[in-house]
Scaffold this active site. Sequence first.
Site, PDB file in Angstrom:
ATOM      1  N   LYS A  30      46.681  48.474   8.143  1.00  0.00           N
ATOM      2  CA  LYS A  30      46.659  49.013   9.150  1.00  0.00           C
ATOM      3  C   LYS A  30      48.186  49.051   9.949  1.00  0.00           C
ATOM      4  O   LYS A  30      48.806  48.034   9.910  1.00  0.00           O
ATOM      5  CB  LYS A  30      45.691  48.131  10.083  1.00  0.00           C
ATOM      6  CG  LYS A  30      45.757  48.138  11.690  1.00  0.00           C
ATOM      7  CD  LYS A  30      45.000  47.150  12.476  1.00  0.00           C
ATOM      8  CE  LYS A  30      45.549  47.301  13.976  1.00  0.00           C
ATOM      9  NZ  LYS A  30      44.706  46.289  14.660  1.00  0.00           N
ATOM     10  N   GLY A  87      43.403  42.815  23.616  1.00  0.00           N
ATOM     11  CA  GLY A  87      43.041  41.448  23.895  1.00  0.00           C
ATOM     12  C   GLY A  87      42.833  41.401  25.414  1.00  0.00           C
ATOM     13  O   GLY A  87      42.519  40.398  26.322  1.00  0.00           O
ATOM     14  N   ALA A 136      40.790  47.901  19.839  1.00  0.00           N
ATOM     15  CA  ALA A 136      41.253  46.813  21.120  1.00  0.00           C
ATOM     16  C   ALA A 136      40.294  47.405  22.043  1.00  0.00           C
ATOM     17  O   ALA A 136      40.241  48.297  22.467  1.00  0.00           O
ATOM     18  CB  ALA A 136      42.662  47.301  21.139  1.00  0.00           C
ATOM     19  N   GLY A 137      40.390  46.138  22.955  1.00  0.00           N
ATOM     20  CA  GLY A 137      39.736  46.530  24.395  1.00  0.00           C
ATOM     21  C   GLY A 137      38.338  45.966  24.490  1.00  0.00           C
ATOM     22  O   GLY A 137      37.765  45.575  25.600  1.00  0.00           O
ATOM     23  N   ASN A 166      39.182  41.689  17.573  1.00  0.00           N
ATOM     24  CA  ASN A 166      39.421  40.388  17.320  1.00  0.00           C
ATOM     25  C   ASN A 166      39.190  39.326  18.339  1.00  0.00           C
ATOM     26  O   ASN A 166      38.355  38.430  18.212  1.00  0.00           O
ATOM     27  CB  ASN A 166      40.816  40.083  16.793  1.00  0.00           C
ATOM     28  CG  ASN A 166      41.333  38.889  16.148  1.00  0.00           C
ATOM     29  OD1 ASN A 166      42.193  38.674  15.517  1.00  0.00           O
ATOM     30  ND2 ASN A 166      40.853  37.845  16.563  1.00  0.00           N
ATOM     31  N   THR A 167      39.888  39.461  19.475  1.00  0.00           N
ATOM     32  CA  THR A 167      39.817  38.544  20.634  1.00  0.00           C
ATOM     33  C   THR A 167      38.167  38.483  21.423  1.00  0.00           C
ATOM     34  O   THR A 167      37.963  37.409  21.304  1.00  0.00           O
ATOM     35  CB  THR A 167      40.639  39.004  21.768  1.00  0.00           C
ATOM     36  OG1 THR A 167      41.814  39.232  21.111  1.00  0.00           O
ATOM     37  CG2 THR A 167      40.819  37.922  22.731  1.00  0.00           C
TER      38      THR A 167
END
Lengths: 281, 67
Positions: A122, A183, A209-210, A231-232
């Site tokens: 990535k 995040g 993301a997001g 992830n987050t």
Amino acid sequence: MATDLKLLSQSVAVNHGTHLMNKDTLLIAGKSYHSRLLIGTGKYKDFTETQAAVEASGAEIITIAIRRSNIGQNPNEPNLLDILSPSKYTLLPNTAGCYSADDAVRTLRLARELLDGHSLVKLEVLGDPQSLYPNVVETLAAAKTLVADGFQVMVYTSDDPIIAKQLEDIGCVAIMPLASLIGSGMGILNPWNLQLIMDRVQVPVIVDAGVGTASDAAIAMELGCHGVLMNTAIAAAQQPVLMASAMKQAVEAGRMAFLAGRMPKKLYSASPSSPTSGLIS
Amino acid sequence: MISVSINGEVRQFDHPISVATLLEQMQLAGKRIALERNGEILPRGQFNQQLLADGDRLEIVVAVGGG
């Protein structure tokens, strides 16, 4: 009897759905994956929680970061690769924290050495530490070098459809636009740009993301995205393992809804769901 | 006496030791690490032969959690 029939038809529907979903795979760089949820391994309390969340998510592609080792000050430091075996998961080393093409390329060459020649990576080159917004100029430069060096590059980028196409033309194997900032948990802020990207590139488009909660992941999949990387949203949930399970189901539900084809939106319905005849008077 | 930068930390050695010896001293031998010497990957297979030289810059990395 009526109950039996109902159960039977439910089971047929479920089996039909399961059958369809078994055949519906995500193809990246020639390899098929059943799960369309890709997850990161950062921000967890400890490796036990990381492992439990990974298992609950059903993810097959797991991102990892590359960082300096301790140099003797902490000899018993646990190693992530002992928890997430490269034989069980497709590990996707990232370049998070890199702000230049050179640093990203160096990081991934180290990752390839670390993972015995593994070439699926990535790429992510950031533009500024506050927003973590991607620097697409450096990203394009790094992608060129990496593809020429034999890497299979899944690339994190902005939701600019022109850049997405250029990254595909360079030879990236998946385009991974942000839905909102890394995040942030703000969800999908510009579904139209994601659509523009999907209309222009042939390789898988994975929202990276997001995503903040399960409905965000479902919406990404309903739009026709081929996968979601997060992830987050999982790690920062009050109960990460439960959220990992929610995300698994949201991605599956969103994908099934996309395949099923939603009804068109309309302000008025001229056709009620119940028969218009046979009303008592 | 030679000076070597390892992950940004300067360490001194009386004589040029091999990379493999260095890793043993740091209890990293056999661990899942990758190593870069002066900006170039040093393959694991060369750890025994390669001797450290004065001014070398080493980066030793591991996999950690990340998105």
